[in-house]
Design an enzyme around this catalytic site. Structure first.
Site, short mmCIF file in Angstrom:
data_model
loop_
_atom_site.label_atom_id
_atom_site.label_comp_id
_atom_site.label_asym_id
_atom_site.label_seq_id
_atom_site.Cartn_x
_atom_site.Cartn_y
_atom_site.Cartn_z
CB SER A 166 -15.24 14.27 17.81
OG SER A 166 -14.95 14.30 19.18
C1 SAM Z 1 -13.44 16.30 22.13
S1 SAM Z 1 -13.97 17.75 22.98
C2 SAM Z 1 -15.70 17.70 22.81
C3 SAM Z 1 -16.35 17.85 21.55
C4 SAM Z 1 -17.79 18.22 21.68
N1 SAM Z 1 -18.63 17.14 22.12
C5 SAM Z 1 -18.24 18.83 20.38
O1 SAM Z 1 -19.24 18.37 19.81
O2 SAM Z 1 -17.62 19.80 19.97
C6 SAM Z 1 -13.98 17.29 24.72
C7 SAM Z 1 -14.53 18.36 25.63
O3 SAM Z 1 -14.61 17.84 26.95
C8 SAM Z 1 -14.35 18.89 27.84
N2 SAM Z 1 -14.03 18.32 29.15
C9 SAM Z 1 -12.88 17.73 29.55
N3 SAM Z 1 -13.00 17.33 30.83
C10 SAM Z 1 -14.25 17.66 31.24
C11 SAM Z 1 -14.96 17.50 32.46
N4 SAM Z 1 -14.39 16.94 33.55
N5 SAM Z 1 -16.23 17.96 32.52
C12 SAM Z 1 -16.81 18.55 31.44
N6 SAM Z 1 -16.18 18.74 30.27
C13 SAM Z 1 -14.92 18.29 30.17
C14 SAM Z 1 -13.21 19.62 27.16
O4 SAM Z 1 -13.04 20.92 27.69
C15 SAM Z 1 -13.66 19.60 25.70
O5 SAM Z 1 -14.38 20.73 25.35
#
Ligand code: SAM
Length: 192
Positions: free
Chosen positions: A24
C-alpha cells in the site's frame, strides 16, 4: 520493495511486490496505523504481511506484532527481511489470516490489509475489550470503506468509516462472500 521500483516508494499509489500483490502507499499505511490508536506496549495482529512494511512500522510503535500472510514466499521473504533489520518483536507466519492467530490472542489492535465483504468473526473474537480493528470492507470490489471497529468493555462494537479505499482482496476463507444480514458499510458514519 523490488530494486526496480524503489524510486517510486513514496508515490501516492500501491506498488507491486510480486505474486500479484501490492504494497500500500505510505499514506494509507500511516492512516491505518494511526486509526489503530495503539496503547503503549500494544500487542498487535496484522493480516496480510505482504512486503513487511506495515509490520515494520508497527514494530516501532507496538510491543509485539504477529503478522500472517497467505502467500508463503511473501511470508518467508518478509520474515527474513524483518529479522535482518533486527525487528525481533515481529513474528511472521504463512497461513490464512481469516482465522487470526488464536494462540497469541487477544490483541489490542488488529489490522487487515486486504478487503472483504465482512469482518472475519475470529478477528473480532480475538480483539481485546477496548481494542481496535482496522480493515477495508465492502459489498463488492472496489466499493470498500476503511472501517474502524472499536470493541467496548462489554463486547459491543462501534464502527465508523475513514472513507473509500481500494485494496487487493482477502483470499482464502474470507474471500468476498456477501452476508445479507450484515450492514452495508457504505452507510457507516464517518469517523470524523
Ligand atoms: C495490500 S497487500 C499487503 C501490504 C502489506 N501490509 C505491506 O506492508 O506490504 C495485502 C496482502 O494480504 C495478503 N492476503 C490476502 N488474503 C489473505 C489471507 N486470507 N490471509 C493472510 N494474508 C492474506 C495478500 O497476499 C497480500 O500480500
Amino acid at each position: 520493495m523490488p530494486e526496480s521500483d524503489r524510486a517510486q516508494a513514496y508515490e501516492d499509489t500501491p506498488l507491486p511486490i510480486g505474486y500479484g500483490q501490492t504494497i500500500s502507499d505510505a499514506y494509507i499505511v500511516t492512516v491505518m496505523t494511526a486509526a489503530l490508536n495503539l496503547p503503549p506496549h500494544a500487542h498487535v495482529l496484522e493480516v496480510g504481511t505482504g512486503s513487511g512494511y506495515q509490520a515494520a512500522v508497527l514494530s516501532g510503535l507496538a510491543g509485539t506484532v504477529h503478522s500472517i500472510e497467505i502467500v508463503a514466499p511473501l511470508a518467508d521473504r518478509a520474515k527474513t527481511l524483518l529479522a535482518s533489520l533486527g525487528m525481533t518483536n515481529v513474528t511472521v507466519r504463512a497461513g490464512d489470516g481469516f482465522l487470526g492467530w488464536p494462540e497469541a490472542a487477544p490483541y489490542d489492535g488488529v489490522i487487515v490489509t486486504a478487503g472483504a465483504a465482512e469482518i472475519p468473526p475470529p478477528l473480532i473474537a480475538q480483539l481485546k475489550p477496548g481494542g481496535t480493528l482496522v480493515m477495508p470492507i465492502g459489498p463488492e470490489w472496489p466499493l470498500e470503506q476503511l472501517l474502524v471497529v472499536r470493541k467496548a468493555a462489554d463486547g459491543t462494537l462501534d464502527r465508523c468509516s475513514m472513507g473509500p479505499v481500494m485494496f487487493v482482496p482477502l483470499t482464502g476463507r474470507g474471500e468476498r462472500v456477501r452476508n445479507p444480514a450484515e450492514p452495508d458499510n457504505r452507510a457507516t458514519a464517518a469517523c470524523f
